[in-house]
Every structure is written in C-alpha cells, then in structure tokens.
Design a protein around this motif. Structure first.
Motif, PDB file in Angstrom:
ATOM      1  N   ARG A   1      38.968  49.624  48.821  1.00 60.87           N
ATOM      2  CA  ARG A   1      37.528  49.668  48.530  1.00 60.87           C
ATOM      3  C   ARG A   1      37.253  49.631  47.032  1.00 60.87           C
ATOM      4  O   ARG A   1      36.201  49.142  46.599  1.00 60.87           O
ATOM      5  CB  ARG A   1      36.887  50.903  49.167  1.00 60.87           C
ATOM      6  N   HIS A   2      38.176  50.130  46.226  1.00 68.93           N
ATOM      7  CA  HIS A   2      37.966  50.101  44.778  1.00 68.93           C
ATOM      8  C   HIS A   2      37.965  48.664  44.249  1.00 68.93           C
ATOM      9  O   HIS A   2      37.194  48.331  43.342  1.00 68.93           O
ATOM     10  CB  HIS A   2      39.058  50.912  44.071  1.00 68.93           C
ATOM     11  N   ILE A   3      38.829  47.838  44.805  1.00 67.69           N
ATOM     12  CA  ILE A   3      38.822  46.417  44.421  1.00 67.69           C
ATOM     13  C   ILE A   3      37.505  45.771  44.834  1.00 67.69           C
ATOM     14  O   ILE A   3      36.865  45.061  44.058  1.00 67.69           O
ATOM     15  CB  ILE A   3      40.012  45.676  45.057  1.00 67.69           C
ATOM     16  N   LEU A   4      37.072  46.030  46.052  1.00 64.45           N
ATOM     17  CA  LEU A   4      35.855  45.393  46.565  1.00 64.45           C
ATOM     18  C   LEU A   4      34.600  45.910  45.871  1.00 64.45           C
ATOM     19  O   LEU A   4      33.596  45.196  45.791  1.00 64.45           O
ATOM     20  CB  LEU A   4      35.754  45.621  48.075  1.00 64.45           C
ATOM     21  N   ALA A   5      34.654  47.134  45.366  1.00 67.29           N
ATOM     22  CA  ALA A   5      33.487  47.739  44.711  1.00 67.29           C
ATOM     23  C   ALA A   5      33.579  47.681  43.185  1.00 67.29           C
ATOM     24  O   ALA A   5      32.822  48.366  42.495  1.00 67.29           O
ATOM     25  CB  ALA A   5      33.325  49.187  45.170  1.00 67.29           C
ATOM     26  N   HIS A   6      34.496  46.887  42.668  1.00 67.55           N
ATOM     27  CA  HIS A   6      34.597  46.676  41.220  1.00 67.55           C
ATOM     28  C   HIS A   6      34.928  47.963  40.459  1.00 67.55           C
ATOM     29  O   HIS A   6      34.571  48.105  39.287  1.00 67.55           O
ATOM     30  CB  HIS A   6      33.295  46.076  40.666  1.00 67.55           C
ATOM     31  N   SER A   7      35.613  48.894  41.112  1.00 65.21           N
ATOM     32  CA  SER A   7      35.921  50.167  40.444  1.00 65.21           C
ATOM     33  C   SER A   7      37.424  50.425  40.321  1.00 65.21           C
ATOM     34  O   SER A   7      37.831  51.553  40.061  1.00 65.21           O
ATOM     35  CB  SER A   7      35.247  51.325  41.187  1.00 65.21           C
ATOM     36  N   SER A   8      38.244  49.389  40.485  1.00 70.50           N
ATOM     37  CA  SER A   8      39.695  49.581  40.458  1.00 70.50           C
ATOM     38  C   SER A   8      40.261  49.713  39.053  1.00 70.50           C
ATOM     39  O   SER A   8      41.422  50.066  38.878  1.00 70.50           O
ATOM     40  CB  SER A   8      40.395  48.406  41.152  1.00 70.50           C
ATOM     41  N   GLY A   9      39.447  49.404  38.040  1.00 71.01           N
ATOM     42  CA  GLY A   9      39.947  49.411  36.676  1.00 71.01           C
ATOM     43  C   GLY A   9      40.584  48.100  36.273  1.00 71.01           C
ATOM     44  O   GLY A   9      41.195  48.012  35.202  1.00 71.01           O
ATOM     45  N   LEU A  10      40.444  47.079  37.101  1.00 71.45           N
ATOM     46  CA  LEU A  10      41.091  45.785  36.850  1.00 71.45           C
ATOM     47  C   LEU A  10      40.051  44.670  36.698  1.00 71.45           C
ATOM     48  O   LEU A  10      40.132  43.630  37.331  1.00 71.45           O
ATOM     49  CB  LEU A  10      42.064  45.458  37.987  1.00 71.45           C
ATOM     50  N   SER A  11      39.082  44.885  35.840  1.00 70.65           N
ATOM     51  CA  SER A  11      38.036  43.882  35.637  1.00 70.65           C
ATOM     52  C   SER A  11      38.511  42.714  34.792  1.00 70.65           C
ATOM     53  O   SER A  11      37.829  41.687  34.716  1.00 70.65           O
ATOM     54  CB  SER A  11      36.812  44.515  34.976  1.00 70.65           C
ATOM     55  N   ALA A  12      39.660  42.864  34.138  1.00 68.61           N
ATOM     56  CA  ALA A  12      40.142  41.818  33.235  1.00 68.61           C
ATOM     57  C   ALA A  12      41.657  41.836  33.186  1.00 68.61           C
ATOM     58  O   ALA A  12      42.298  42.846  33.499  1.00 68.61           O
ATOM     59  CB  ALA A  12      39.577  42.036  31.829  1.00 68.61           C
ATOM     60  N   TRP A  13      42.224  40.704  32.792  1.00 69.31           N
ATOM     61  CA  TRP A  13      43.665  40.642  32.553  1.00 69.31           C
ATOM     62  C   TRP A  13      43.964  41.218  31.179  1.00 69.31           C
ATOM     63  O   TRP A  13      43.239  40.969  30.206  1.00 69.31           O
ATOM     64  CB  TRP A  13      44.147  39.196  32.611  1.00 69.31           C
ATOM     65  N   GLU A  14      45.045  42.004  31.075  1.00 68.86           N
ATOM     66  CA  GLU A  14      45.494  42.509  29.782  1.00 68.86           C
ATOM     67  C   GLU A  14      46.097  41.380  28.954  1.00 68.86           C
ATOM     68  O   GLU A  14      45.858  41.277  27.762  1.00 68.86           O
ATOM     69  CB  GLU A  14      46.554  43.598  29.997  1.00 68.86           C
ATOM     70  N   ARG A  15      46.886  40.554  29.596  1.00 71.90           N
ATOM     71  CA  ARG A  15      47.498  39.416  28.919  1.00 71.90           C
ATOM     72  C   ARG A  15      46.437  38.366  28.605  1.00 71.90           C
ATOM     73  O   ARG A  15      45.491  38.178  29.365  1.00 71.90           O
ATOM     74  CB  ARG A  15      48.581  38.826  29.821  1.00 71.90           C
ATOM     75  N   GLU A  16      46.590  37.700  27.478  1.00 68.26           N
ATOM     76  CA  GLU A  16      45.697  36.584  27.167  1.00 68.26           C
ATOM     77  C   GLU A  16      45.954  35.464  28.172  1.00 68.26           C
ATOM     78  O   GLU A  16      47.082  35.001  28.332  1.00 68.26           O
ATOM     79  CB  GLU A  16      45.938  36.085  25.748  1.00 68.26           C
ATOM     80  N   MET A  17      44.906  35.026  28.842  1.00 64.65           N
ATOM     81  CA  MET A  17      45.025  34.033  29.904  1.00 64.65           C
ATOM     82  C   MET A  17      44.279  32.764  29.506  1.00 64.65           C
ATOM     83  O   MET A  17      43.231  32.814  28.859  1.00 64.65           O
ATOM     84  CB  MET A  17      44.444  34.574  31.204  1.00 64.65           C
ATOM     85  N   SER A  18      44.807  31.639  29.939  1.00 62.18           N
ATOM     86  CA  SER A  18      44.103  30.367  29.794  1.00 62.18           C
ATOM     87  C   SER A  18      43.413  30.044  31.111  1.00 62.18           C
ATOM     88  O   SER A  18      43.684  30.679  32.153  1.00 62.18           O
ATOM     89  CB  SER A  18      45.087  29.250  29.441  1.00 62.18           C
ATOM     90  N   THR A  19      42.533  29.048  31.109  1.00 71.09           N
ATOM     91  CA  THR A  19      41.900  28.648  32.370  1.00 71.09           C
ATOM     92  C   THR A  19      42.952  28.125  33.349  1.00 71.09           C
ATOM     93  O   THR A  19      42.846  28.341  34.558  1.00 71.09           O
ATOM     94  CB  THR A  19      40.829  27.573  32.116  1.00 71.09           C
ATOM     95  N   GLU A  20      43.982  27.464  32.823  1.00 73.51           N
ATOM     96  CA  GLU A  20      45.076  27.006  33.690  1.00 73.51           C
ATOM     97  C   GLU A  20      45.811  28.191  34.300  1.00 73.51           C
ATOM     98  O   GLU A  20      46.207  28.153  35.472  1.00 73.51           O
ATOM     99  CB  GLU A  20      46.058  26.125  32.910  1.00 73.51           C
ATOM    100  N   ASP A  21      45.975  29.266  33.514  1.00 68.62           N
ATOM    101  CA  ASP A  21      46.675  30.458  34.018  1.00 68.62           C
ATOM    102  C   ASP A  21      45.950  31.081  35.202  1.00 68.62           C
ATOM    103  O   ASP A  21      46.574  31.478  36.192  1.00 68.62           O
ATOM    104  CB  ASP A  21      46.805  31.506  32.911  1.00 68.62           C
ATOM    105  N   ILE A  22      44.619  31.188  35.128  1.00 71.93           N
ATOM    106  CA  ILE A  22      43.918  31.847  36.236  1.00 71.93           C
ATOM    107  C   ILE A  22      43.897  30.976  37.480  1.00 71.93           C
ATOM    108  O   ILE A  22      43.669  31.464  38.588  1.00 71.93           O
ATOM    109  CB  ILE A  22      42.489  32.300  35.853  1.00 71.93           C
ATOM    110  N   CYS A  23      44.138  29.666  37.293  1.00 73.16           N
ATOM    111  CA  CYS A  23      44.229  28.770  38.443  1.00 73.16           C
ATOM    112  C   CYS A  23      45.605  28.803  39.093  1.00 73.16           C
ATOM    113  O   CYS A  23      45.807  28.221  40.163  1.00 73.16           O
ATOM    114  CB  CYS A  23      43.887  27.337  38.027  1.00 73.16           C
ATOM    115  N   ASN A  24      46.556  29.470  38.451  1.00 71.81           N
ATOM    116  CA  ASN A  24      47.903  29.666  38.985  1.00 71.81           C
ATOM    117  C   ASN A  24      47.909  31.017  39.688  1.00 71.81           C
ATOM    118  O   ASN A  24      48.071  32.067  39.059  1.00 71.81           O
ATOM    119  CB  ASN A  24      48.917  29.626  37.847  1.00 71.81           C
TER     120      ASN A  24
END
Length: 388
Positions: free
Chosen positions: A111-134
């Motif tokens: 439920r934390h993932i579904l309710a945006h409360s898991s603490g994972l709103s962003a990647w810590e690592r620098e990501m490219s648009t290609e990376d998020i498509c992988n």
C-alpha cells in the motif's frame, strides 16, 4: 465553432460546447472526453487535431500518451491481483520481491507504493530516459536503494517510479509483465483500446504532443530548495520528442506511458465506479474497491510541495487543493498537462479526459476543471440532486 464528433446526451451539452470553444480558441489542439453514468456513456466526444499544423483531425480511434493517468490503470492491476489473493495490500513488498528488502526497505508495504508513501519517489542513481525504459535496470536500482524518507509517514509523488515498482510486483505474483497483464486481463476482456506503450501497428494513430508552458520561476526555485522534489521531477528529464519515439513506445512504463483515449480509460476505470463489474465482466469485488478509499496520508506532498490526500492507489478529495472536485466517495488521478480520470461512486459517474496540448499545473488546470464543473452541473440536472 469547432466541430465536435461522437455522441452526447443533451443534458451534457455544456461539456460539448466547452470542448468546441476550447478547440476554436486554440486553448485545446485535440482532445477526447468520456462520461459514464450508471454504466452508460452519456458523453463520448472528440474534437480538434493531432498535429500543430492542424492538418489531421483527431479521430474516434486516435490515442495519445496518457502520462500519469496511466497510473489509474496500473494501480487497478495491483488491486485485481489483490482481489485474486495474489497480493496483500498490507503485506510487505519483500515477501514477493526479496531483493527489495535491501537498505532498510524490509517493512515497506504494498500500500505504501500505491499511496506514494514508500520513500521511493525518485531514483538515487542518475538515470537517463533510456535507463528508465530498461525495466530490469530501473527496478533493480529501486530495489537496492534506501528510501528517501521514513516509509508510511508522508507522501512523495512517485511520478515515474511507481510504474517500475508495480511492474516489479505484478511480474512476480502473476507471472506476467504488467504490460501483458493489462492487455490480457483488463483491456481485452473489456474491449478497451488501452495499452502500456504502443504497438508499432498503432503508431500512425498516436497523436503528437505540444509542450506545456515552462514552470514559473518561483516553482523552480521551490523545487531546487527541496532535493526530493527536484530529483523526483528531473531525474531524468523526459523530452517530448523522446516520448514520440520507439524506445518510449516499446517500453513498459506503468506510471507514464499508457496509450489510449478517454473512452478506453473510462471503459476500464468505470469498474471502480460500478462496483467492480462492467457489462458483465467482473474485474474485482466491491470489498477490494473499498480499500481504495482508505485514507493513507493527508498533508504536504514531499515531491509536489502542495497538500494532497491519498487513498490506496488514487487521490482523494481535498478542497483546499482541488476545490473543483466535490467531497464524497470519489477517487481520481491526473496526467501531465491536465488529463484526468475521476471515479465518483456516490453519483456512479466516471469522467475521463485526455488531450495533446499540455497545459500548466501539476494537478489539472482551468481547462480540466471547466469540463469537470460542466459535468457535475449536468449531472445535478440529470439526477435532480447536488454534490457541489
């Protein structure tokens, strides 16, 4: 006056007129709106053009990248899995995804993932648009990083990460990718023209996109002062030309790359409004739907920096932030640029709107709320009551 095609109950003539006016003035380029009440489409209309040159009209089967209204379908997939006993919404994510327990995430619940409360709103690592498509890369990075705040204590809009997280869960508990699950278990049974990404055969009918106006300087300054907000919305940046290209369209991005129109979104999401069943096709039980409306957080969202009220998987009404949405048994979510999917169980109305000219605002804009107000005014007349 711009021509509006499709069908509309006379009681909702103001919605049709507003769409016509917005296309005529250039406020809209192309858009579709669908309103279902008590299981019937009282509005199913479209108007305008799919390109800035206005050389090609928006058609009945035009589809568009739905941005974050994709989340409404993706999160419904999680509810369907829960209804089938494959997921426990209050269960630990690591029960289904053992690697996810790394770096202090062992107690994060579904439920934390579904309710945006898991603490994972962003990647810590620098990501490219290609990376998020992988998908393998993007989910592995989220599984190994630490939460950005104490899970469950506050919301921080999982703008792009929510899709990867739900994909990670769905694939592990159903044996299907999220893209496959939506296609086979949701869209196909309902005959809904919605898909994550877009098959190459459908590319000719995908609308182009016009960019939103730049964020006001004060908004950018506020985001820069809050690292969670800045990282959520800028890691990575997503240029529109990339969204219209093959890498994006071939990817499984459950938070942001659903392709459909107002009718197809309405067809799927009216299951929430109508107690889980659409034209004899049952997707889930009323008891499971009730869980959507269980408030999880209500306060300043750490990513959007505005007050937001979340149930499980969807936003819930909050007058001080969204005065156009009535209080009551209503859940919803918006897409970048102003699109909206809204389910009102009190009036049994499902409202959906998608467009290709992206407007300002994180949660809708005056265009969006003009249509919503017109819909509720019409509904008030039709049902002889009031929710406003």
């Amino acid at each position: 006056m711009a021509a509006v095609k499709g069908q509309s109950d006379p009681a909702f003539s103001a919605v049709k007129q507003l769409l016509s006016d917005n296309v005529s003035t250039g406020e809209e380029l192309g858009a579709s709106i669908c309103i279902n009440v008590d299981g019937l489409n009282v509005v199913d209309i479209w108007a305008g053009y799919v390109d800035e040159a206005r050389s090609k009209e928006w058609q009945e089967n035009t589809i568009v990248n739905a941005w974050s209204t994709s989340k409404t379908v993706t999160n419904l997939a999680a509810f369907i899995a829960a209804d089938r006993g494959l997921l426990d919404l209050h269960g630990k994510v690591a029960t289904y995804w053992p690697e996810f327990a790394a770096n202090g995430k062992e107690n994060i619940e579904v439920r934390h993932i579904l309710a945006h409360s898991s603490g994972l709103s962003a990647w810590e690592r620098e990501m490219s648009t290609e990376d998020i498509c992988n998908l393998d890369l993007s989910t592995a990075e989220l599984a190994k990083q630490a939460p950005l705040w104490e899970p469950g204590t506050a919301s921080g809009y999982h703008s792009t990460t929510q899709g990867a997280l739900v994909s990670g869960l769905i694939s592990r508990v159903t044996g299907k990718s999220l893209k496959q699950f939506i296609a086979e278990d949701m869209a196909a049974p309902l005959g809904a023209d919605f898909q994550l990404g877009a098959l190459e055969k459908d590319w000719p009918r995908v609308s182009t996109l016009l960019p939103a106006p730049p964020l006001p300087k004060e908004v950018m300054q506020a985001m820069a002062a809050y690292p969670i907000s800045l990282r959520t919305f800028t890691n990575p940046p997503v240029p529109l030309d990339f969204v219209l290209g093959p890498t994006w369209r071939n990817a499984e991005l459950g938070a942001v790359n659903g392709h459909g129109n107002a009718r197809s979104l309405n067809r799927i999401m009216s299951a929430v409004t109508l107690g889980g069943e659409v034209d004899g096709v049952r997707l889930l039980s009323k008891e499971t739907i009730d869980k959507i409306f269980e408030e999880q957080t209500c306060g300043t969202d750490l990513a959007m920096l505005i007050p937001v009220r979340y149930g499980i998987g969807y936003g819930l009404p909050l007058k001080k932030t969204l005065p156009a949405i009535p209080e009551g048994d209503i859940c919803f979510w918006f897409g970048y640029g102003g699109s909206l999917v809204l389910m009102d169980r009190d009036t049994r109305m499902t409202f959906t709107y998608v467009m290709n000219k992206l407007g300002p605002g994180l949660l809708g804009n005056p265009r969006t709320f003009g249509y919503v107000q017109a819909a509720y005014d019409a509904l008030k007349t039709m049902k002889g009551g009031s929710k406003m």
